[in-house]
Design an enzyme around this catalytic site. Sequence first.
Site, PDB file in Angstrom:
ATOM      1  N   ASP A  10     -20.805  39.429  30.672  1.00 35.82           N
ATOM      2  CA  ASP A  10     -20.760  40.093  29.371  1.00 35.82           C
ATOM      3  C   ASP A  10     -19.793  39.313  28.487  1.00 35.82           C
ATOM      4  O   ASP A  10     -18.972  38.529  28.989  1.00 35.82           O
ATOM      5  CB  ASP A  10     -20.269  41.543  29.544  1.00 35.82           C
ATOM      6  CG  ASP A  10     -20.177  42.290  28.225  1.00 35.82           C
ATOM      7  OD1 ASP A  10     -21.069  42.103  27.370  1.00 35.82           O
ATOM      8  OD2 ASP A  10     -19.214  43.052  28.028  1.00 35.82           O
ATOM      9  N   SER A  11     -19.859  39.580  27.194  1.00 36.19           N
ATOM     10  CA  SER A  11     -18.891  38.966  26.281  1.00 36.19           C
ATOM     11  C   SER A  11     -17.477  39.485  26.551  1.00 36.19           C
ATOM     12  O   SER A  11     -16.506  38.864  26.140  1.00 36.19           O
ATOM     13  CB  SER A  11     -19.290  39.280  24.837  1.00 36.19           C
ATOM     14  OG  SER A  11     -19.357  40.687  24.655  1.00 36.19           O
ATOM     15  N   TYR A  42     -18.765  38.870  20.508  1.00 35.88           N
ATOM     16  CA  TYR A  42     -19.820  37.905  20.217  1.00 35.88           C
ATOM     17  C   TYR A  42     -20.714  38.415  19.064  1.00 35.88           C
ATOM     18  O   TYR A  42     -21.390  37.638  18.416  1.00 35.88           O
ATOM     19  CB  TYR A  42     -20.740  37.712  21.427  1.00 35.88           C
ATOM     20  CG  TYR A  42     -20.199  36.868  22.568  1.00 35.88           C
ATOM     21  CD1 TYR A  42     -18.860  36.496  22.658  1.00 35.88           C
ATOM     22  CD2 TYR A  42     -21.074  36.437  23.566  1.00 35.88           C
ATOM     23  CE1 TYR A  42     -18.409  35.730  23.725  1.00 35.88           C
ATOM     24  CE2 TYR A  42     -20.632  35.660  24.624  1.00 35.88           C
ATOM     25  CZ  TYR A  42     -19.300  35.310  24.703  1.00 35.88           C
ATOM     26  OH  TYR A  42     -18.860  34.549  25.750  1.00 35.88           O
ATOM     27  N   GLY A  43     -20.731  39.724  18.902  1.00 32.24           N
ATOM     28  CA  GLY A  43     -21.730  40.367  18.031  1.00 32.24           C
ATOM     29  C   GLY A  43     -21.678  39.992  16.574  1.00 32.24           C
ATOM     30  O   GLY A  43     -22.623  40.237  15.838  1.00 32.24           O
ATOM     31  N   CYS A  73     -24.661  42.003  28.603  1.00 28.36           N
ATOM     32  CA  CYS A  73     -24.349  42.046  27.169  1.00 28.36           C
ATOM     33  C   CYS A  73     -25.632  42.105  26.347  1.00 28.36           C
ATOM     34  O   CYS A  73     -26.514  41.253  26.498  1.00 28.36           O
ATOM     35  CB  CYS A  73     -23.567  40.785  26.814  1.00 28.36           C
ATOM     36  SG  CYS A  73     -23.134  40.646  25.087  1.00 28.36           S
ATOM     37  N   ASN A  74     -25.725  43.090  25.469  1.00 32.95           N
ATOM     38  CA  ASN A  74     -26.911  43.216  24.614  1.00 32.95           C
ATOM     39  C   ASN A  74     -27.030  42.033  23.666  1.00 32.95           C
ATOM     40  O   ASN A  74     -28.127  41.535  23.418  1.00 32.95           O
ATOM     41  CB  ASN A  74     -26.821  44.496  23.781  1.00 32.95           C
ATOM     42  CG  ASN A  74     -27.086  45.726  24.599  1.00 32.95           C
ATOM     43  OD1 ASN A  74     -28.169  46.264  24.591  1.00 32.95           O
ATOM     44  ND2 ASN A  74     -26.084  46.179  25.331  1.00 32.95           N
ATOM     45  N   THR A  75     -25.892  41.596  23.137  1.00 37.98           N
ATOM     46  CA  THR A  75     -25.915  40.506  22.158  1.00 37.98           C
ATOM     47  C   THR A  75     -26.432  39.215  22.796  1.00 37.98           C
ATOM     48  O   THR A  75     -27.303  38.545  22.245  1.00 37.98           O
ATOM     49  CB  THR A  75     -24.498  40.307  21.569  1.00 37.98           C
ATOM     50  OG1 THR A  75     -24.091  41.530  20.958  1.00 37.98           O
ATOM     51  CG2 THR A  75     -24.457  39.196  20.556  1.00 37.98           C
ATOM     52  N   GLU A 152     -13.124  50.571  22.088  1.00 40.49           N
ATOM     53  CA  GLU A 152     -12.015  49.937  22.813  1.00 40.49           C
ATOM     54  C   GLU A 152     -10.698  50.673  22.574  1.00 40.49           C
ATOM     55  O   GLU A 152      -9.830  50.704  23.435  1.00 40.49           O
ATOM     56  CB  GLU A 152     -11.896  48.456  22.420  1.00 40.49           C
ATOM     57  CG  GLU A 152     -13.102  47.673  22.884  1.00 40.49           C
ATOM     58  CD  GLU A 152     -12.864  46.183  23.027  1.00 40.49           C
ATOM     59  OE1 GLU A 152     -11.809  45.696  22.579  1.00 40.49           O
ATOM     60  OE2 GLU A 152     -13.751  45.518  23.584  1.00 40.49           O
ATOM     61  N   CYS A 184     -25.734  48.421  22.837  1.00 41.69           N
ATOM     62  CA  CYS A 184     -24.478  47.675  22.940  1.00 41.69           C
ATOM     63  C   CYS A 184     -23.683  48.279  24.097  1.00 41.69           C
ATOM     64  O   CYS A 184     -23.664  49.501  24.265  1.00 41.69           O
ATOM     65  CB  CYS A 184     -23.702  47.802  21.634  1.00 41.69           C
ATOM     66  SG  CYS A 184     -22.052  47.077  21.695  1.00 41.69           S
ATOM     67  N   THR A 185     -23.033  47.401  24.856  1.00 44.09           N
ATOM     68  CA  THR A 185     -22.286  47.868  26.032  1.00 44.09           C
ATOM     69  C   THR A 185     -21.261  48.957  25.709  1.00 44.09           C
ATOM     70  O   THR A 185     -20.962  49.797  26.548  1.00 44.09           O
ATOM     71  CB  THR A 185     -21.495  46.676  26.632  1.00 44.09           C
ATOM     72  OG1 THR A 185     -20.830  45.989  25.561  1.00 44.09           O
ATOM     73  CG2 THR A 185     -22.393  45.728  27.372  1.00 44.09           C
ATOM     74  N   HIS A 186     -20.705  48.901  24.489  1.00 38.82           N
ATOM     75  CA  HIS A 186     -19.596  49.807  24.152  1.00 38.82           C
ATOM     76  C   HIS A 186     -20.035  51.198  23.701  1.00 38.82           C
ATOM     77  O   HIS A 186     -19.248  52.134  23.737  1.00 38.82           O
ATOM     78  CB  HIS A 186     -18.759  49.201  23.024  1.00 38.82           C
ATOM     79  CG  HIS A 186     -17.896  48.063  23.459  1.00 38.82           C
ATOM     80  ND1 HIS A 186     -18.402  46.929  24.057  1.00 38.82           N
ATOM     81  CD2 HIS A 186     -16.553  47.890  23.396  1.00 38.82           C
ATOM     82  CE1 HIS A 186     -17.404  46.102  24.316  1.00 38.82           C
ATOM     83  NE2 HIS A 186     -16.277  46.662  23.932  1.00 38.82           N
TER      84      HIS A 186
HETATM   85  N1  DGL Z   1     -21.064  43.188  24.747  1.00 36.52           N
HETATM   86  C1  DGL Z   1     -21.505  43.238  23.371  1.00 36.52           C
HETATM   87  C2  DGL Z   1     -22.919  43.842  23.323  1.00 36.52           C
HETATM   88  O1  DGL Z   1     -23.343  44.534  24.228  1.00 36.52           O
HETATM   89  C3  DGL Z   1     -20.546  44.018  22.491  1.00 36.52           C
HETATM   90  C4  DGL Z   1     -19.258  43.309  22.205  1.00 36.52           C
HETATM   91  C5  DGL Z   1     -19.441  42.020  21.436  1.00 36.52           C
HETATM   92  O2  DGL Z   1     -19.753  42.044  20.231  1.00 36.52           O
HETATM   93  O3  DGL Z   1     -19.270  40.976  22.060  1.00 36.52           O
HETATM   94  O4  DGL Z   1     -23.603  43.638  22.367  1.00 36.52           O
END
Ligand code: DGL
Length: 266
Positions: A10-11, A42-43, A73-75, A152, A184-186
């Site tokens: 993941d990012s 990363y997003g 990570c979705n991104t 976060e 998104c993971t968050h």
């Molecule tokens: N892990 C990223 C996602 O799932 C979220 C955090 C990021 O922007 O890197 O898109």
Amino acid sequence: MKNRPIGIFDSGIGGLTVAKEIIRLLPHESIIYIGDTARVPYGTRSNEIIAKFGIQLTDFLLKRNVKCLVVACNTISAVALEEIEKISKVPVLGVIKPAVSEALNTTKNKKIGVIGTYATINSRAYEKEIKKQNPDVEICSTGCPLFVPLAEEGFSDHPAAGLVAKDYLGSVKSSGADTLILGCTHYPILSGIVKKIMGPEVSLIDSAGPTAKQLQELLKARNLLADNRDPSYEFFVTDAPKRVLQVAGRFFGDTINGRLKKVSLD
Ligand code: DGL
């Protein structure tokens, strides 16, 4: 081969929600997780940079002899899955397909909302996957970048998160979608607030559970399910200030504290 670890990346540490679900569903699997905490988020970055970083994370795990890769990570899944598949000699699973399958099984009115980072939404990866699986579905998607820092900070029921969510979710709510993908993971951390705004009739889809299930099917189909009696769990991050350790606890549980090892991708 089958008892080699599953590589998850993941990012940052948000993908620990996916790792946690994989460990719960597949208790005999060993896991190596890496989160690029030095360079998250990363997003808000360009596709070129997201792909470059995603490939570095892939290389890190391939060097550790993983039997498959989960792009938690979705991104990265939205922007760079194909490039990662091209360089990987082991099977690769992203989070988008599993979340879409779950959403299509859930929606009754064939209207699906998608929320994610700007990179995820701009890539239209969710829309393409939904249309591929069912061209008759209507989609409304919107970027919710401030959800990442709010999650976060642990603002899961803070009024500030409520105000931001109300603003972001207006268009998805008025689209009449009965199913909302938390792309998104968050975002699962903020699901209470999102649910309050969307209303009880809207189902929220989080990618962790569906991804773990599709991973189980993928491993089974390839005869790769492990039977480790004593599976190992390794967690790497690229930077580990105190805050990362606190936030990781929020995503995975206190058990992660003290187990995050710092590595460099160079
Ligand atoms: N892990 C990223 C996602 O799932 C979220 C955090 C990021 O922007 O890197 O898109």
